[in-house]
Enzyme design. Structure first.
Site, PDB file in Angstrom:
ATOM      1  N   GLU A   1       0.825  -1.208   0.000  1.00  0.00           N
ATOM      2  CA  GLU A   1       0.000   0.000   0.000  1.00  0.00           C
ATOM      3  C   GLU A   1       0.860   1.259   0.000  1.00  0.00           C
ATOM      4  O   GLU A   1       0.576   2.216  -0.744  1.00  0.00           O
ATOM      5  CB  GLU A   1      -0.928  -0.011   1.221  1.00  0.00           C
TER       6      GLU A   1
ATOM      7  N   HIS B   1       2.464   1.785  -3.373  1.00  0.00           N
ATOM      8  CA  HIS B   1       1.473   2.263  -4.344  1.00  0.00           C
ATOM      9  C   HIS B   1       1.253   3.764  -4.182  1.00  0.00           C
ATOM     10  O   HIS B   1       1.177   4.506  -5.169  1.00  0.00           O
ATOM     11  CB  HIS B   1       0.155   1.514  -4.157  1.00  0.00           C
TER      12      HIS B   1
ATOM     13  N   HIS C   1     -12.844   3.651  -9.304  1.00  0.00           N
ATOM     14  CA  HIS C   1     -11.476   4.134  -9.086  1.00  0.00           C
ATOM     15  C   HIS C   1     -10.541   3.610 -10.178  1.00  0.00           C
ATOM     16  O   HIS C   1      -9.706   4.352 -10.707  1.00  0.00           O
ATOM     17  CB  HIS C   1     -11.005   3.678  -7.700  1.00  0.00           C
TER      18      HIS C   1
ATOM     19  N   HIS D   1     -20.261  -9.846 -15.858  1.00  0.00           N
ATOM     20  CA  HIS D   1     -18.956  -9.518 -16.437  1.00  0.00           C
ATOM     21  C   HIS D   1     -18.639 -10.424 -17.619  1.00  0.00           C
ATOM     22  O   HIS D   1     -18.136  -9.959 -18.650  1.00  0.00           O
ATOM     23  CB  HIS D   1     -17.866  -9.646 -15.373  1.00  0.00           C
TER      24      HIS D   1
ATOM     25  N   HIS E   1      -4.140  -9.444 -16.628  1.00  0.00           N
ATOM     26  CA  HIS E   1      -5.523  -9.223 -17.054  1.00  0.00           C
ATOM     27  C   HIS E   1      -5.889  -7.741 -16.942  1.00  0.00           C
ATOM     28  O   HIS E   1      -6.525  -7.175 -17.839  1.00  0.00           O
ATOM     29  CB  HIS E   1      -6.450 -10.069 -16.178  1.00  0.00           C
TER      30      HIS E   1
END
Length: 305
Positions: A59, A62, A124, A214, A276
């Site tokens: 975290e 990032h 986001h 999806h 992906h």
């Protein structure tokens, strides 16, 4: 100045790729709460070597890469604005890049401080790919890809332009469904691909609905992309920029489908899941470039006449 812009644009794309990877890594590893509910520091302070955990490190890294990327994006936007001010797309792209970068950071901060809603967090990721696409488009303009592919003479008919615009918007919505799969923890809701035990089973939970929706969205995207490719090769084969872009888009969508299936078969392998996320980001950027070309079609037609 031009050489600097080329180098800087490539570095900015690399930085933004790391940010996209980092965001996906945070989600995949469940590291969103690694730094507690304080932002931008971890628990109100820098990470100390004595209390480092994998989640906290992921975290914090990032957040740090996002901060560094912000500097690269802002500098690129300002320099492109000044150097390419005669290009009509430069200012809108520069504004979009900086604006969506700020929105992305604020949404990340809000998620940390006030909690995470899966539907908001899925958005986001969508915000981040818009920022990424605008940076890629600025870089393509800086490298004058249009001239290399003779795109300045490209004229599209209404049918192709409408399909490209609509396909790009639909791709964004399909990306949102994929991000929602991650944030709703629905990746393994239907553990066999494409359907459970080869048969369609009625969904019984929110996760089932999200996963099925999806997969349906992805299937429609593949079919639509094949249709647009067929249109291009039928009516616009003489334009290299279109044929090359559509072949590349088919490569991306094939890899996307393969990594999606492998994500299920491998129990959401981290590296496959990250690939992906990256592949669909690049596909969206490519479709945005086609939208840029489509928007120039009318002026190209008038200029050629």
């Amino acid at each position: 100045m031009k050489k600097f812009l080329k180098v800087w644009s490539v570095l900015t794309i690399i930085c933004m790729t790391v940010v996209v990877f980092g965001g996906a890594l945070v989600t995949k590893t469940g590291s969103a709460d690694g730094c507690g509910n304080s932002w931008p520091l971890c628990n109100g302070q820098l990470v100390r070597l004595t209390d480092v955990t994998p989640e906290k490190l992921i975290e914090f890294m990032h957040r740090m890469t996002t901060g560094i990327s912000s500097i690269f994006v802002i500098v690129l936007a300002i320099c492109a604005w000044i150097y390419m001010k005669n290009r009509r797309e430069t200012k809108p792209l520069a504004i979009i890049a900086v604006l969506f970068l700020i929105i992305q950071a604020l949404m990340g901060m809000a998620a940390v401080v006030w909690g995470q809603n899966p539907y908001i967090m899925a958005l986001h990721f969508g915000i981040s790919i818009i920022c990424y696409a605008s940076i890629v488009l600025l870089a393509l303009m800086i490298f004058e890809v249009d001239r290399k592919f003779d795109a300045r003479n490209l004229v599209m008919g209404t049918k192709l332009r409408v399909n490209i615009y609509a396909l790009t918007i639909y791709t964004y919505l399909a990306v949102y469904t994929g991000a929602l799969v991650r944030h709703e923890k629905a990746s393994m809701a239907v553990p066999v691909w494409p359907f459970e035990n080869g048969h369609f089973i009625m969904p019984t939970s929110v996760q089932d609905y999200v996963q099925y929706f999806h997969r349906l969205a992805a299937f429609i995207l593949i079919v639509w992309l094949l249709y647009v490719t067929w249109l291009v090769f039928r009516d616009y084969r003489r334009y290299r920029v279109l044929t090359f872009s559509m072949v590349l888009s088919l490569v991306f969508i094939a890899l996307q489908a393969v990594t999606g299936a492998l994500s299920v078969y491998t129990g959401v392998n981290l590296y496959i899941a990250l690939a992906h996320s990256l592949i669909i980001t690049m596909l969206f950027a490519l479709l945005c470039y086609l939208c840029l070309l489509a928007s120039r079609s009318k002026s190209n037609r008038l200029r050629i006449k």
